[in-house]
Design a protein around this motif. Sequence first.
Motif, PDB file in Angstrom:
ATOM      1  N   LEU A 187       0.865  -1.172   0.000  1.00 23.12           N
ATOM      2  CA  LEU A 187       0.000   0.000   0.000  1.00 23.12           C
ATOM      3  C   LEU A 187       0.907   1.228   0.000  1.00 23.12           C
ATOM      4  CD1 LEU A 187      -2.488  -1.254   2.727  1.00 23.12           C
ATOM      5  CD2 LEU A 187      -2.906  -1.151   0.278  1.00 23.12           C
ATOM      6  N   SER A 188       1.325   1.653  -1.182  1.00 22.22           N
ATOM      7  CA  SER A 188       2.370   2.659  -1.273  1.00 22.22           C
ATOM      8  C   SER A 188       1.873   4.094  -1.330  1.00 22.22           C
ATOM      9  CB  SER A 188       3.248   2.379  -2.498  1.00 22.22           C
ATOM     10  OG  SER A 188       2.456   2.380  -3.667  1.00 22.22           O
ATOM     11  N   ASN A 189       0.618   4.321  -1.639  1.00 24.72           N
ATOM     12  CA  ASN A 189       0.104   5.680  -1.771  1.00 24.72           C
ATOM     13  C   ASN A 189      -0.842   5.992  -0.611  1.00 24.72           C
ATOM     14  OD1 ASN A 189      -0.960   8.123  -2.544  1.00 24.72           O
ATOM     15  ND2 ASN A 189      -1.465   7.486  -4.618  1.00 24.72           N
ATOM     16  N   PRO A 190      -0.492   6.960   0.236  1.00 23.98           N
ATOM     17  CA  PRO A 190      -1.331   7.239   1.403  1.00 23.98           C
ATOM     18  C   PRO A 190      -2.640   7.957   1.075  1.00 23.98           C
ATOM     19  CG  PRO A 190       0.518   8.750   1.351  1.00 23.98           C
ATOM     20  CD  PRO A 190       0.742   7.765   0.246  1.00 23.98           C
ATOM     21  N   LEU A 191      -2.744   8.639  -0.051  1.00 22.01           N
ATOM     22  CA  LEU A 191      -3.957   9.402  -0.337  1.00 22.01           C
ATOM     23  C   LEU A 191      -5.210   8.533  -0.497  1.00 22.01           C
ATOM     24  CD1 LEU A 191      -2.622  12.317  -2.548  1.00 22.01           C
ATOM     25  CD2 LEU A 191      -3.236  12.309  -0.130  1.00 22.01           C
ATOM     26  N   PRO A 192      -5.158   7.417  -1.245  1.00 22.82           N
ATOM     27  CA  PRO A 192      -6.355   6.570  -1.284  1.00 22.82           C
ATOM     28  C   PRO A 192      -6.707   5.998   0.090  1.00 22.82           C
ATOM     29  CG  PRO A 192      -4.865   5.981  -3.067  1.00 22.82           C
ATOM     30  CD  PRO A 192      -4.148   6.949  -2.186  1.00 22.82           C
ATOM     31  N   LEU A 193      -5.704   5.772   0.917  1.00 24.60           N
ATOM     32  CA  LEU A 193      -5.965   5.241   2.258  1.00 24.60           C
ATOM     33  C   LEU A 193      -6.623   6.297   3.138  1.00 24.60           C
ATOM     34  CD1 LEU A 193      -2.657   3.243   2.713  1.00 24.60           C
ATOM     35  CD2 LEU A 193      -4.909   2.386   2.033  1.00 24.60           C
ATOM     36  N   LEU A 194      -6.226   7.556   2.952  1.00 30.94           N
ATOM     37  CA  LEU A 194      -6.889   8.641   3.675  1.00 30.94           C
ATOM     38  C   LEU A 194      -8.337   8.752   3.207  1.00 30.94           C
ATOM     39  CD1 LEU A 194      -6.708  10.946   5.699  1.00 30.94           C
ATOM     40  CD2 LEU A 194      -5.880  12.407   3.839  1.00 30.94           C
ATOM     41  N   GLY A 195      -8.550   8.667   1.902  1.00 35.87           N
ATOM     42  CA  GLY A 195      -9.915   8.683   1.370  1.00 35.87           C
ATOM     43  C   GLY A 195     -10.735   7.518   1.893  1.00 35.87           C
ATOM     44  N   ARG A 196     -10.087   6.363   2.021  1.00 36.14           N
ATOM     45  CA  ARG A 196     -10.739   5.164   2.559  1.00 36.14           C
ATOM     46  C   ARG A 196     -11.224   5.420   3.979  1.00 36.14           C
ATOM     47  NH1 ARG A 196      -9.384   0.668   5.611  1.00 36.14           N
ATOM     48  NH2 ARG A 196     -10.184  -1.325   4.827  1.00 36.14           N
ATOM     49  N   GLN A 197     -10.378   6.048   4.800  1.00 31.33           N
ATOM     50  CA  GLN A 197     -10.749   6.307   6.188  1.00 31.33           C
ATOM     51  C   GLN A 197     -11.831   7.369   6.303  1.00 31.33           C
ATOM     52  OE1 GLN A 197      -9.185   3.267   7.286  1.00 31.33           O
ATOM     53  NE2 GLN A 197     -10.044   4.493   8.905  1.00 31.33           N
ATOM     54  N   VAL A 198     -11.782   8.364   5.443  1.00 30.51           N
ATOM     55  CA  VAL A 198     -12.843   9.377   5.443  1.00 30.51           C
ATOM     56  C   VAL A 198     -14.165   8.704   5.084  1.00 30.51           C
ATOM     57  CG1 VAL A 198     -13.701  11.434   4.265  1.00 30.51           C
ATOM     58  CG2 VAL A 198     -11.324  11.342   5.017  1.00 30.51           C
ATOM     59  N   GLY A 228     -17.051  -9.218   0.169  1.00 28.96           N
ATOM     60  CA  GLY A 228     -16.771  -8.654   1.484  1.00 28.96           C
ATOM     61  C   GLY A 228     -16.123  -7.287   1.473  1.00 28.96           C
ATOM     62  N   ARG A 229     -15.959  -6.704   0.307  1.00 29.63           N
ATOM     63  CA  ARG A 229     -15.339  -5.383   0.228  1.00 29.63           C
ATOM     64  C   ARG A 229     -16.417  -4.311   0.195  1.00 29.63           C
ATOM     65  NH1 ARG A 229     -12.416  -5.429  -4.881  1.00 29.63           N
ATOM     66  NH2 ARG A 229     -11.502  -3.482  -4.215  1.00 29.63           N
ATOM     67  N   GLY A 230     -16.285  -3.340   1.110  1.00 23.80           N
ATOM     68  CA  GLY A 230     -17.219  -2.226   1.154  1.00 23.80           C
ATOM     69  C   GLY A 230     -16.830  -1.155   0.147  1.00 23.80           C
ATOM     70  N   LEU A 231     -17.674  -0.141   0.033  1.00 23.93           N
ATOM     71  CA  LEU A 231     -17.378   0.960  -0.890  1.00 23.93           C
ATOM     72  C   LEU A 231     -16.038   1.618  -0.566  1.00 23.93           C
ATOM     73  CD1 LEU A 231     -20.850   2.710  -1.275  1.00 23.93           C
ATOM     74  CD2 LEU A 231     -19.712   1.181  -2.880  1.00 23.93           C
ATOM     75  N   HIS A 232     -15.696   1.664   0.720  1.00 20.34           N
ATOM     76  CA  HIS A 232     -14.423   2.262   1.117  1.00 20.34           C
ATOM     77  C   HIS A 232     -13.247   1.455   0.555  1.00 20.34           C
ATOM     78  CE1 HIS A 232     -15.362  -0.779   4.071  1.00 20.34           C
ATOM     79  NE2 HIS A 232     -14.113  -0.768   4.502  1.00 20.34           N
ATOM     80  N   ASP A 233     -13.370   0.121   0.517  1.00 16.58           N
ATOM     81  CA  ASP A 233     -12.322  -0.718  -0.067  1.00 16.58           C
ATOM     82  C   ASP A 233     -12.278  -0.558  -1.586  1.00 16.58           C
ATOM     83  OD1 ASP A 233     -10.960  -2.030   2.046  1.00 16.58           O
ATOM     84  OD2 ASP A 233     -12.670  -3.361   2.338  1.00 16.58           O
ATOM     85  N   LEU A 234     -13.443  -0.472  -2.216  1.00 14.08           N
ATOM     86  CA  LEU A 234     -13.474  -0.276  -3.667  1.00 14.08           C
ATOM     87  C   LEU A 234     -12.831   1.057  -4.040  1.00 14.08           C
ATOM     88  CD1 LEU A 234     -17.050  -1.632  -4.419  1.00 14.08           C
ATOM     89  CD2 LEU A 234     -14.865  -2.776  -4.810  1.00 14.08           C
ATOM     90  N   LEU A 235     -13.108   2.084  -3.241  1.00 15.54           N
ATOM     91  CA  LEU A 235     -12.533   3.408  -3.470  1.00 15.54           C
ATOM     92  C   LEU A 235     -11.003   3.373  -3.436  1.00 15.54           C
ATOM     93  CD1 LEU A 235     -12.885   6.602  -3.552  1.00 15.54           C
ATOM     94  CD2 LEU A 235     -12.732   6.472  -1.069  1.00 15.54           C
ATOM     95  N   ALA A 236     -10.462   2.649  -2.470  1.00 12.54           N
ATOM     96  CA  ALA A 236      -9.009   2.617  -2.279  1.00 12.54           C
ATOM     97  C   ALA A 236      -8.326   1.453  -2.991  1.00 12.54           C
ATOM     98  CB  ALA A 236      -8.686   2.560  -0.785  1.00 12.54           C
ATOM     99  N   GLY A 237      -9.096   0.528  -3.550  1.00 13.60           N
ATOM    100  CA  GLY A 237      -8.498  -0.644  -4.190  1.00 13.60           C
ATOM    101  C   GLY A 237      -7.873  -1.584  -3.184  1.00 13.60           C
TER     102      GLY A 237
END
Length: 146
Positions: free
Chosen positions: A94-105, A120-129
């Motif tokens: 997981l090299s890019n922190p921005l999608p992970l920040l978006g995931r947490q938001v 089992g993947r929620g929209l937050h997981d789909l957003l961040a891949g």
Amino acid sequence: MPDQPTPPVSTVPFPTASWGRRILALFVDWVASTLVVIVFVGLDEYGEPGSPAQLYTLVVFVLEAALFTWLLGGSFGKLLTGLRVVPAAGRGRLSNPLPLLGRQVAIALVIPPLVFRSDGRGLHDLLAGTATVTMDTYRRLTTTGV
């Protein structure tokens, strides 16, 4: 030619973690974030009506989870409950922190985790891949590559 069903888009080829463990991890993260805020603002300030301290808890939760997931592969709660966040491809980092920040938001908005796919993947997981897996699955993915 009859219409054939379309296969699900971007399903992961490995099992994802149960929702029970994910909710437990979320609870651990929220309690830890609350305690961090109480240490900095004090219990009296935290409990005072109209105090912004509850908002601080949300900010700490989002930043902690995004930063820990980026650096360690999971939030404090996920790591404590034996879960990891992995790329949906099952390998790599997981090299890019921005999608992970978006995931947490998205998680903080509550609705995205409640809307999820059959894998089992929620929209937050789909957003961040990403996908959330158990440590056993994570070990298998890191040794076999899926």
